[in-house]
Design an enzyme around this catalytic site. Structure first.
Site, PDB file in Angstrom:
ATOM      1  N   GLU A 164      39.288  44.898  37.226  1.00 44.56           N
ATOM      2  CA  GLU A 164      38.304  43.955  37.787  1.00 44.56           C
ATOM      3  C   GLU A 164      36.924  44.584  37.711  1.00 44.56           C
ATOM      4  OE1 GLU A 164      38.262  46.671  40.179  1.00 44.56           O
ATOM      5  OE2 GLU A 164      37.802  45.216  41.757  1.00 44.56           O
ATOM      6  N   ASP A 205      31.916  45.825  39.781  1.00 38.84           N
ATOM      7  CA  ASP A 205      33.291  45.852  40.305  1.00 38.84           C
ATOM      8  C   ASP A 205      33.390  44.806  41.413  1.00 38.84           C
ATOM      9  OD1 ASP A 205      35.789  48.193  40.710  1.00 38.84           O
ATOM     10  OD2 ASP A 205      35.397  46.738  42.331  1.00 38.84           O
ATOM     11  N   ILE A 206      34.415  43.982  41.320  1.00 35.41           N
ATOM     12  CA  ILE A 206      34.589  42.911  42.308  1.00 35.41           C
ATOM     13  C   ILE A 206      34.970  43.532  43.659  1.00 35.41           C
ATOM     14  CG2 ILE A 206      35.794  40.769  42.838  1.00 35.41           C
ATOM     15  CD1 ILE A 206      36.351  40.471  39.843  1.00 35.41           C
TER      16      ILE A 206
HETATM   17  P1  GH3 Z   1      36.661  47.417  46.274  1.00 33.20           P
HETATM   18  O1  GH3 Z   1      35.790  46.482  47.018  1.00 33.20           O
HETATM   19  O2  GH3 Z   1      36.579  48.809  46.789  1.00 33.20           O
HETATM   20  O3  GH3 Z   1      36.429  47.373  44.832  1.00 33.20           O
HETATM   21  O4  GH3 Z   1      38.159  46.952  46.601  1.00 33.20           O
HETATM   22  P2  GH3 Z   1      39.166  46.392  45.554  1.00 33.20           P
HETATM   23  O5  GH3 Z   1      40.320  45.877  46.308  1.00 33.20           O
HETATM   24  O6  GH3 Z   1      38.516  45.434  44.638  1.00 33.20           O
HETATM   25  O7  GH3 Z   1      39.463  47.674  44.692  1.00 33.20           O
HETATM   26  P3  GH3 Z   1      40.760  48.301  44.154  1.00 33.20           P
HETATM   27  O8  GH3 Z   1      40.378  49.193  43.021  1.00 33.20           O
HETATM   28  O9  GH3 Z   1      41.510  48.905  45.288  1.00 33.20           O
HETATM   29  O10 GH3 Z   1      41.612  47.109  43.585  1.00 33.20           O
HETATM   30  C1  GH3 Z   1      41.351  46.468  42.402  1.00 33.20           C
HETATM   31  C2  GH3 Z   1      42.368  45.395  42.268  1.00 33.20           C
HETATM   32  O11 GH3 Z   1      42.138  44.578  41.163  1.00 33.20           O
HETATM   33  C3  GH3 Z   1      43.756  45.932  42.073  1.00 33.20           C
HETATM   34  C4  GH3 Z   1      44.454  44.875  41.297  1.00 33.20           C
HETATM   35  O12 GH3 Z   1      45.325  44.137  42.111  1.00 33.20           O
HETATM   36  C5  GH3 Z   1      43.337  43.952  40.848  1.00 33.20           C
HETATM   37  N1  GH3 Z   1      43.393  43.734  39.415  1.00 33.20           N
HETATM   38  C6  GH3 Z   1      43.121  44.609  38.442  1.00 33.20           C
HETATM   39  N2  GH3 Z   1      43.313  44.019  37.229  1.00 33.20           N
HETATM   40  C7  GH3 Z   1      43.698  42.747  37.467  1.00 33.20           C
HETATM   41  C8  GH3 Z   1      44.056  41.652  36.638  1.00 33.20           C
HETATM   42  O13 GH3 Z   1      44.036  41.718  35.410  1.00 33.20           O
HETATM   43  N3  GH3 Z   1      44.405  40.506  37.226  1.00 33.20           N
HETATM   44  C9  GH3 Z   1      44.426  40.385  38.590  1.00 33.20           C
HETATM   45  N4  GH3 Z   1      44.790  39.221  39.129  1.00 33.20           N
HETATM   46  N5  GH3 Z   1      44.117  41.403  39.385  1.00 33.20           N
HETATM   47  C10 GH3 Z   1      43.756  42.577  38.853  1.00 33.20           C
HETATM   48 MG    MG Z   2      37.045  46.183  43.320  1.00 35.26          MG
HETATM   49 MG    MG Z   3      37.984  48.616  40.588  1.00 35.84          MG
HETATM   50 MG    MG Z   4      37.782  50.056  43.732  1.00 37.20          MG
END
Ligand code: GH3
Ligand code: MG
Ligand code: MG
Ligand code: MG
Ligand code: MG
Length: 309
Positions: free
Chosen positions: A228, A184-185
């Site tokens: 992500e 996970d990013i």
């Molecule tokens: P953490 O270090 O805890 O993982 O923090 P985070 O911000 O990465 O985690 P969180 O789950 O809060 O957010 C994941 C984000 O990934 C939310 C969304 O904006 C982004 N995301 C998810 N799918 C996509 C996508 O297909 N494209 C883009 N650009 N962003 C995405």
């Molecule tokens: Mg993340």
């Molecule tokens: Mg996530």
């Molecule tokens: Mg997360």
């Protein structure tokens, strides 16, 4: 068209061959049933004209042998030419594999028309073969596309789940260990907030490419699991082996040095959870995915940009 003519009467054989030449087709003459079968094997004609009463094997037997020689899906029209004119003779001819049955003496015009009719069926059949081939290709392409993630081009979750189940069953049969890596990013929401969604997408693509290079060992599968999040299955790999791979993945992403000023490391990083199991009956591979997810949660909790088991 190559037309095999099997006829024991020399004069009839010559007449038929002459007529076929006049139609600009190529006759292949055979004077006995056995010779006819041999020539069928050697020449693979497009159509067969077949006499019934012959001294060695009769036309019905020749037709049966030809149908045996043909591979499934292959079809060479067989037209019987005979003076046996009972309904039952015609019935036997068709039952033996014939497609038409003309009574001798056969008029040249009728024979020509019958050959043309068979030619038309052959052409329709050929179109069908081409169409089927195209459909097969389209189906394969569709199958390929439905297993891929549209954004990153790597496998999608649906495909991953199917492969995981297959690998799980295989591992169970041979009593082998199997590992899952979940990634996970870190702070990706912030990345989107900073650079916008389109740049976020580009970042996801870059990371997917980088990760796929570290999991290209035969049998491994990397997929985009969610927004992500990425997941990999590593058949025949122990927990320590998978942790080593995950560490390589972590380093690969970090080494991309994708700027992320708002994150503590100043660039994009990823957290990893690793879990392994020996597949057992009545176990669900999704439990292993759950375990990897839990390990990932731990990595997040301990400060991110690390691999946890
Ligand atoms: P953490 O270090 O805890 O993982 O923090 P985070 O911000 O990465 O985690 P969180 O789950 O809060 O957010 C994941 C984000 O990934 C939310 C969304 O904006 C982004 N995301 C998810 N799918 C996509 C996508 O297909 N494209 C883009 N650009 N962003 C995405
Ligand atoms: Mg993340
Ligand atoms: Mg996530
Ligand atoms: Mg997360
Ligand atoms: Mg005869």
């Amino acid at each position: 068209m190559k037309i095999l003519v099997i006829e024991d009467s020399r004069s009839s054989l010559k007449l038929l061959c002459d007529h076929i030449r006049k139609m600009y087709f190529q006759p292949i003459p055979a004077e006995t049933g056995h010779q006819g079968v041999d020539l069928f094997l050697k020449e693979r004609p497009d159509l067969v004209l077949l006499d019934v009463v012959m001294p060695d094997i009769d036309g019905f037997e020749v037709a049966r042998q030809i149908r045996q020689i043909e591979t499934p899906g292959e079809w060479t029209p067989i037209i019987f030419l005979s003076s046996l004119n009972k309904d039952q003779d015609i019935e036997r001819g068709i039952a033996a594999g014939g497609d038409d049955y003309l009574l001798k003496p056969v008029s040249e015009v009728v024979l020509g028309a019958k050959i043309r009719a068979m030619q038309r069926i052959l052409q329709m059949r050929q179109s069908l073969v081409v169409l089927t081939r195209k459909l097969d290709n389209a189906n394969q392409e569709l199958k390929r596309l439905t297993s891929l993630d549209g954004l990153t081009g790597i496998a999608n979750r649906r495909h991953f789940d199917a492969v995981l189940l297959r690998e799980w069953r295989r591992a169970m049969r041979i009593g082998e260990e199997l590992s899952i890596i979940m990634a996970d990013i870190d702070f990706f929401k912030l990345y989107n907030d900073t650079y916008g969604h389109q740049n976020g997408d580009e970042c996801l693509r870059q990371i997917a490419q980088a990760l796929s290079h570290t999991t290209d060992r035969g049998g491994d599968l990397l997929a985009r699991y969610g927004g992500e999040e990425f997941i990999a299955v590593l058949p025949g790999t122990s927990l320590s082996g998978a942790s080593f791979v995950a560490e390589q993945m972590r380093k690969t992403v970090s080494d991309l040095r994708i700027p992320h000023p708002g994150a503590p490391f100043g660039h994009i990083t990823t957290s990893f959870g690793v879990a392994s199991a020996v597949a057992m009956p009545e176990t669900d591979p999704q439990d292993l995915v759950g375990a990897a997810d839990l390990a990932l949660y731990k990595a997040k909790h301990l400060g991110r940009n690390q691999v946890c088991q």
